[in-house]
Design a protein around this motif. Structure first.
Motif, PDB file in Angstrom:
ATOM      1  N   ALA B  27       3.121  -2.978  11.161  1.00 47.90           N
ATOM      2  CA  ALA B  27       2.069  -1.954  11.202  1.00 47.90           C
ATOM      3  C   ALA B  27       2.492  -0.717  10.399  1.00 47.90           C
ATOM      4  O   ALA B  27       1.695  -0.152   9.637  1.00 47.90           O
ATOM      5  CB  ALA B  27       1.778  -1.574  12.662  1.00 47.90           C
ATOM      6  N   VAL B  28       3.774  -0.308  10.545  1.00 53.31           N
ATOM      7  CA  VAL B  28       4.276   0.865   9.810  1.00 53.31           C
ATOM      8  C   VAL B  28       4.204   0.600   8.301  1.00 53.31           C
ATOM      9  O   VAL B  28       3.758   1.455   7.521  1.00 53.31           O
ATOM     10  CB  VAL B  28       5.724   1.217  10.251  1.00 53.31           C
ATOM     11  N   PHE B  29       4.625  -0.628   7.895  1.00 54.92           N
ATOM     12  CA  PHE B  29       4.587  -0.980   6.467  1.00 54.92           C
ATOM     13  C   PHE B  29       3.141  -0.948   5.934  1.00 54.92           C
ATOM     14  O   PHE B  29       2.894  -0.483   4.825  1.00 54.92           O
ATOM     15  CB  PHE B  29       5.201  -2.369   6.228  1.00 54.92           C
ATOM     16  N   CYS B  30       2.189  -1.442   6.739  1.00 52.72           N
ATOM     17  CA  CYS B  30       0.782  -1.453   6.310  1.00 52.72           C
ATOM     18  C   CYS B  30       0.280  -0.010   6.106  1.00 52.72           C
ATOM     19  O   CYS B  30      -0.412   0.291   5.127  1.00 52.72           O
ATOM     20  CB  CYS B  30      -0.085  -2.173   7.342  1.00 52.72           C
ATOM     21  N   VAL B  31       0.635   0.866   7.060  1.00 50.87           N
ATOM     22  CA  VAL B  31       0.210   2.274   6.971  1.00 50.87           C
ATOM     23  C   VAL B  31       0.800   2.898   5.701  1.00 50.87           C
ATOM     24  O   VAL B  31       0.101   3.579   4.930  1.00 50.87           O
ATOM     25  CB  VAL B  31       0.635   3.064   8.240  1.00 50.87           C
ATOM     26  N   LEU B  32       2.129   2.636   5.470  1.00 45.96           N
ATOM     27  CA  LEU B  32       2.795   3.180   4.281  1.00 45.96           C
ATOM     28  C   LEU B  32       2.121   2.683   3.003  1.00 45.96           C
ATOM     29  O   LEU B  32       1.856   3.454   2.078  1.00 45.96           O
ATOM     30  CB  LEU B  32       4.271   2.758   4.267  1.00 45.96           C
ATOM     31  N   GLU B  33       1.828   1.375   2.989  1.00 50.32           N
ATOM     32  CA  GLU B  33       1.191   0.762   1.812  1.00 50.32           C
ATOM     33  C   GLU B  33      -0.128   1.492   1.514  1.00 50.32           C
ATOM     34  O   GLU B  33      -0.407   1.865   0.369  1.00 50.32           O
ATOM     35  CB  GLU B  33       0.933  -0.726   2.110  1.00 50.32           C
ATOM     36  N   GLY B  34      -0.892   1.709   2.588  1.00 52.26           N
ATOM     37  CA  GLY B  34      -2.197   2.376   2.449  1.00 52.26           C
ATOM     38  C   GLY B  34      -2.031   3.795   1.922  1.00 52.26           C
ATOM     39  O   GLY B  34      -2.727   4.225   0.994  1.00 52.26           O
ATOM     40  N   LEU B  35      -1.061   4.548   2.518  1.00 51.80           N
ATOM     41  CA  LEU B  35      -0.853   5.950   2.124  1.00 51.80           C
ATOM     42  C   LEU B  35      -0.394   6.050   0.666  1.00 51.80           C
ATOM     43  O   LEU B  35      -0.821   6.941  -0.071  1.00 51.80           O
ATOM     44  CB  LEU B  35       0.188   6.608   3.040  1.00 51.80           C
ATOM     45  N   ILE B  36       0.481   5.099   0.257  1.00 54.35           N
ATOM     46  CA  ILE B  36       0.991   5.137  -1.131  1.00 54.35           C
ATOM     47  C   ILE B  36      -0.132   4.776  -2.107  1.00 54.35           C
ATOM     48  O   ILE B  36      -0.340   5.440  -3.130  1.00 54.35           O
ATOM     49  CB  ILE B  36       2.212   4.200  -1.298  1.00 54.35           C
ATOM     50  N   ARG B  37      -0.880   3.725  -1.758  1.00 57.79           N
ATOM     51  CA  ARG B  37      -1.963   3.307  -2.661  1.00 57.79           C
ATOM     52  C   ARG B  37      -3.062   4.370  -2.750  1.00 57.79           C
ATOM     53  O   ARG B  37      -3.721   4.508  -3.773  1.00 57.79           O
ATOM     54  CB  ARG B  37      -2.559   1.966  -2.210  1.00 57.79           C
ATOM     55  N   ALA B  38      -3.237   5.130  -1.647  1.00 57.03           N
ATOM     56  CA  ALA B  38      -4.256   6.186  -1.653  1.00 57.03           C
ATOM     57  C   ALA B  38      -3.750   7.447  -2.365  1.00 57.03           C
ATOM     58  O   ALA B  38      -4.493   8.416  -2.514  1.00 57.03           O
ATOM     59  CB  ALA B  38      -4.656   6.523  -0.214  1.00 57.03           C
ATOM     60  N   GLY B  39      -2.475   7.450  -2.743  1.00 62.41           N
ATOM     61  CA  GLY B  39      -1.919   8.591  -3.474  1.00 62.41           C
ATOM     62  C   GLY B  39      -1.435   9.715  -2.578  1.00 62.41           C
ATOM     63  O   GLY B  39      -1.027  10.777  -3.066  1.00 62.41           O
TER      64      GLY B  39
END
Lengths: 271, 260
Positions: B27-39
């Motif tokens: 779940a933490v990795f998914c959140v990080l992925e989202g935050l990074i992709r969203a800039g």
């Protein structure tokens, strides 16, 4: 008394405290016959546990002598087995290994000591729990493990310091039955330290009543109740008379103890 | 009179905490992925977890990760064995000789807070540029918690257990091996756990600093090449070393003290 197995002669213990020297036990003498059940009763702070520690050899500095079967002892002795008030099982050993502990110290072969341990586990009614650890048992069961462990060392004298103090009344009565049954089965000489009058009368042949500080022998009461006994005896008229008689002896001492404690607290509270 | 014993747990119930832990990490990795992709988090500071995952194959095949992994794990294992042997022995000595304890306990506690890693040039002069420099820095840095927790564990042995031993007329040696040490084991293991954390940080840190093999050197190399996904993938292997150690330690503790 002819050929007593245990003789305590003029026991005295003094402690140094911040408020000066305190005499905890003074001139305590008594003897115990082979196979007898003697209880020592007294109010809190009367030095019962100090007497327990002296007889068990855990208290080095004291006056007077302790003799077991005529032999003077000055420290822990294999003839005396102790059951403590606090929970004292080894949490890292299962029930069998706890009970086998004293046998392990003698160098007995593993298979033999497991068999011996099982015998004592059955005696205290814990068969089926051999592989359980103390953390998986109730307080009463743990005290039975401690009792079985001490019995496994086959002591001449079983010394118990308020072993059921932390248990509820029903468990205490039932465990009292179990101890009586074992004591009668093994004809085990037993010395019980307690502040519970019912427990003392239920189990004892004689009760030694102690005074409040300094702890001295106030009276020794013979309990002439039929044996074998169970907790059913607590409803009998004779039982009630003994309880009343011992309470009248203890009441004055307990009141002194309470007043002393209150005075001590007031003194401490003063600026 | 036989009180009911607690019911045994279902075998599968033992896997629930591990499964929850794994799902939390995902779940933490998914959140990080989202935050990074969203800039929200710059990709130049932290690569997306999916890129890190993709870099694993490259790091394993091109960077000799297995050899490095075993070098780091070997250094940590040697340090772990040394801190356990010398730390427990030191703790026992301090507990046994009160004057010694009073004299040096504060110094030992102070050493725990000292940045020993900064003294790496001194260690290099003494041991040379080899694995022993890394092991010895890890050892010195990780020793204090084991000593202090051993002292605490032995001093915290319940008096009634000591009295049980005395009532059975145990010799001082029997008293130590059969009662004091087993009673102190949970606290000693806490010290060893803390020590291993210190050891791992220092071992990887010194590998990084002196550029001598292992995962630390790889992290240094990859960071200098500005290969961020590779750097994070290498850091994941350091975490794997940590997981291996803590799981082994837990097994050892269960074996020595089946129920706490």
């Amino acid at each position: 008394m002819d050929n007593p197995i245990l003789v305590a002669d003029k026991l005295g213990v003094r402690f140094e405290t911040a408020e000066g020297p305190v005499t905890a036990v003074d001139d305590v003498s008594f003897s115990v016959r082979q196979g007898e059940f003697l209880s020592i009763i007294g109010p809190s702070g009367c030095g019962k546990s100090t007497v327990f520690n002296v007889i068990g050899g855990l208290l080095g500095q004291h006056e007077g002598t302790v003799k077991v079967a005529g032999e003077r002892i000055d420290g822990p002795h294999k003839s005396i087995g102790m059951v403590f008030q606090e929970e004292s099982t080894f949490p890292w050993r299962n029930v069998t290994d706890n009970v086998a502990f004293p046998l392990e110290l003698t160098g007995m072969a593993k298979q033999k000591r497991i068999e011996r341990a099982r015998h004592f586990i059955k005696m205290v009614g814990l068969d089926g729990f051999e592989k359980r650890f103390p953390g998986e048992l109730s307080g009463g069961m743990r005290q039975r493990v401690s009792l079985a462990r001490t019995l496994a060392s086959e002591p001449k004298i079983l010394l118990m310091d308020e072993p059921f103090a932390a248990l509820d009344e029903q468990t205490r009565l039932l465990l009292g039955d179990k101890v009586l049954q074992i004591q009668q089965q093994l004809k085990q000489t037993t010395l019980l330290i307690t502040h519970n009058i019912t427990e003392a009368v239920q189990m004892s042949d004689r009760i030694l009543v102690m005074t409040y500080r300094p702890g001295r022998v106030k009276r020794i009461v013979e309990i002439d109740l039929p044996r074998p006994r169970t907790s059913d005896i607590v409803g009998s008229e004779a039982f009630g008379r003994y309880v009343a008689q011992i309470w009248s002896d203890l009441r004055e001492e307990a009141s002194r103890g309470m007043k002393d404690e209150e005075a001590h607290m007031l003194h401490e509270a003063q600026p | 009179m036989n009180a009911a014993a607690p019911a045994r747990r279902e075998p599968l119930a033992g896997y629930v905490p591990a499964a929850v832990g794994l799902l939390s990490a995902i779940a933490v990795f998914c959140v990080l992925e989202g935050l990074i992709r969203a800039g929200v988090i710059s990709e130049y500071i932290m690569p997306p977890p999916s890129h890190v995952l993709a870099a694993f194959g490259r790091v394993i095949t091109e960077e000799h990760i297995v050899r490095r992994f075993f070098l780091t794990i070997g250094e940590c294992l040697t340090t772990g064995v040394m801190i356990t042997v010398f730390g427990v022995a030191g703790g026992v000595l301090l507990h046994r000789y009160k004057l010694l304890q009073q004299a040096v306990e504060t110094w030992v506690a102070a050493l725990a807070a000292a940045p020993v890693v900064l003294a790496y040039p001194l260690f290099m002069v003494i041991f040379g540029r080899n694995a022993w420099t890394i092991i010895m820095i890890g050892f010195v840095a990780a020793l204090p918690p084991v000593i202090l927790k051993t002292v605490e564990g032995l001093a915290g042995t319940r008096k009634v257990l000591v009295n049980v031993g005395r009532s059975f007329n145990l010799s001082p040696s029997q008293q130590f091996w059969k009662i004091m040490l087993p009673a102190a084991l949970p606290t000693i293991f806490t010290g060893v756990r803390l020590g291993l954390i210190f050891a791992l940080i220092n071992v990887v840190g010194v590998e990084f600093l002196i550029n001598y093999g292992g995962l630390g050197q790889l992290i240094n190399d990859l960071a200098e090449r500005y290969d961020l996904p590779g750097t994070y993938a290498a850091i994941c292997f350091v975490i794997l070393v940590s997981v291996v150690f803590f799981m082994s330690l837990e097994k050892a503790e269960r074996w020595l003290r089946p129920v706490n």
